[in-house]
Design an enzyme around this catalytic site. Sequence first.
Site, PDB file in Angstrom:
ATOM      1  N   SER A  33      -9.538  -0.578   7.567  1.00  0.00           N
ATOM      2  CA  SER A  33      -9.079  -0.400   6.196  1.00  0.00           C
ATOM      3  C   SER A  33      -8.429  -1.604   5.540  1.00  0.00           C
ATOM      4  O   SER A  33      -8.096  -1.539   4.356  1.00  0.00           O
ATOM      5  CB  SER A  33      -8.097   0.775   6.131  1.00  0.00           C
ATOM      6  N   SER A  58      -9.491   1.823   3.361  1.00  0.00           N
ATOM      7  CA  SER A  58      -8.669   2.571   2.469  1.00  0.00           C
ATOM      8  C   SER A  58      -7.687   1.731   1.656  1.00  0.00           C
ATOM      9  O   SER A  58      -7.058   2.239   0.728  1.00  0.00           O
ATOM     10  CB  SER A  58      -7.900   3.645   3.234  1.00  0.00           C
ATOM     11  N   LYS A  66       0.856  -1.204   0.000  1.00  0.00           N
ATOM     12  CA  LYS A  66       0.000   0.000   0.000  1.00  0.00           C
ATOM     13  C   LYS A  66       0.880   1.238   0.000  1.00  0.00           C
ATOM     14  O   LYS A  66       1.927   1.284   0.675  1.00  0.00           O
ATOM     15  CB  LYS A  66      -0.883  -0.049   1.239  1.00  0.00           C
TER      16      LYS A  66
END
Lengths: 146, 548
Positions: free
Chosen positions: B217, B193, B118
């Site tokens: 997330s 997210s 990420k």
Amino acid sequence: MGGVGAMVKGASYSYAVFCGSFLRSPRLSFSIHNKKKLLKFRSFSSKSTCSSLQPPDVSRLAKTAQISLTPDEVEEFAPKIQQVIDWFGQLQDVDLQSVEPSIRAETENNLRDNVPETFDHRDAMIGAVPSYEEPYIKVPRVLSMD
Amino acid sequence: MILTLQTPRPLSRLPRFLPFSTNASITLNQSQPATCTSPPPPHSQILSTRHSLLSRQFSAADLLRSHLNRLNLTEPHLRSFLHLPDPSDLLAQADSLDRRIAAGEDVGPLAGVLVAVKDNICTADMPSTGGSRILEGYRPPFDATAVKRAKELGAIVVGKTNLDEFGMGSTTEGSAFQVTANPWDLSRVPGGSSGGSAAAVSARQCVVSLGSDTGGSVRQPASFCGVVGLKPTYGRVSRFGLMAYASSLDTIGCFGSSVADAGILLHAISGHDRFDATSSNQIPKFISQDVPNFLSHFVSASSFESKPLKGLRVGLIRETIGDGVDAGVISAIHSAASHFEELGCSVNEVSLPSFSLGLPAYYILASSESSSNLSRYDGIRYGNQVYADELDSLYGSSRANGFGSEVKMRILMGTYALSAGYYDAYYKRAQQVRTIIRNSFTEALNQNDILISPAAPSPAYKIGEKKNDPLAMYAGDIMTVNVNLAGLPALVLPCGFVEGGTAGLPIGLQMIGAAFGEEELLRVGHIFEQTLENCRFVPPIIAEDIAS
């Protein structure tokens, strides 16, 4: 990187509470299909021990947070922020008399020795600085003359 | 700020050899998981990769090429990645590994495993933007500890994935750069997210991926994308190199297409780190750092006893299967509960008092801490600067220009909540609610071995559905935030489908364990997964590719 970052802890003033002021806190239901049902407002009178909280002044907050908002943005954000702050208000309702606040989940005293070390990739770090003039990080003037 | 909302491409534009096929044998029944006729999934991509590499069945370079091929075909439709390195760099790593294997050298447990990272997790050799314009082009001078450990064990970082800016959001639409699509339905979000990391694993663009979980997330996108998501106990994995959003809540988590894979990755990156003062020194309840013992949990289903989870006490959180939760989700969770009973568990409903207070408490804490954490983005030492004649204006303009709307709003809300005189009313009260929630979990976990709930109140939303209504978006986090407040570990794995898309939309089951109880969660999750009616969670966009 560890621990909670520096917090702005204000002095605890207690504001005079004027009669008839209400704190509306929406009661959140989890339905996502019907947005109108999502926020149920209920009003109650603020307790005398609770400070009367001024609604968010978005322009002032933006100055504090060092973000230059456009007037359009202020207008766009203000109702949304108000809505969320109102929603936060439901915590006023809860009896938290003898409850200790938790900083985080686990508290261990886990500090490393206070011994400085040289960082291996200083060049890469300096390379990321937008405006550098060895050995200074260059910034515009801090104070204006007027 | 600038959100590039790309209209989902019509399915007819997909290349012909990757048709968007429906698996005719999937029956969509809201009260049962979809049944498939394909064989049981390999219980671990990582373990079978290792086996194939060491027995020379195929090479690391072949494996890499096959994934890159799939990645290149699917990426225009998914947009999971913000950065992909030069393939020749990756091939060089794979070739080097192949040479070492050929020479009989020892290779690490993640050798040849393709990991996506990420973009709020720092990687020294690739840009790390946090999904934000303010860090566009930024290259950190160090690797995050989690990345460093994965690389040391042989992993190949295949790229940086898309996210909501600085982790703030639940759909990945909050990225400053692009919107990632859900591999199960390109008109839907992958969740957030960590949407890019979830989508990348779901579409088998990589084997496993790293995400971050501050309020759900990792777990919510895992549910939306039909993959396994694992959030460790706070303090289990070093946060060094994770761009801080809410320091008392942030964790780095793992995605995999199986429980075993997520677990193996977690094991690799876990452990005390002197660069993170909140990383735990406690002897982890990974009963051993000894890899063979840890891996012994992930045995094949054929060796299970008839009631392999006999005696396990499972608590279904009552507050998560009531009002506002989709009927299809509730039904999938009830099916999961029945499945647990078939495995020998006792399943009871458990109530967590003050459950609903967790959501406002979380958002107070998260926005407050983020307002402090994001003050470092001032355009002076790194990131994009908008020059001005005075310092204050430089700060103001750089930040206004670099941050998106959601980030700005959360900073402002946090600034408000921490303002002089308001700390007691908001932040302190939220910390007190956190204590209540922590205690209620401790109580529930005394009477139950694990707790279960949905990971989200619904399947994946349509792109654009939650855009302008922050509270509607926050509402979707109700299942996940309390776990972050309590700092507990949680595993999400796909347990069923609801109608939607062309082959159904996956639903994830969340399993919550006691602090540092990841090993138990993984053991139980693996058994649950391997006995789940031979169900495969492979999105239609790659179904044919995988089958061949």
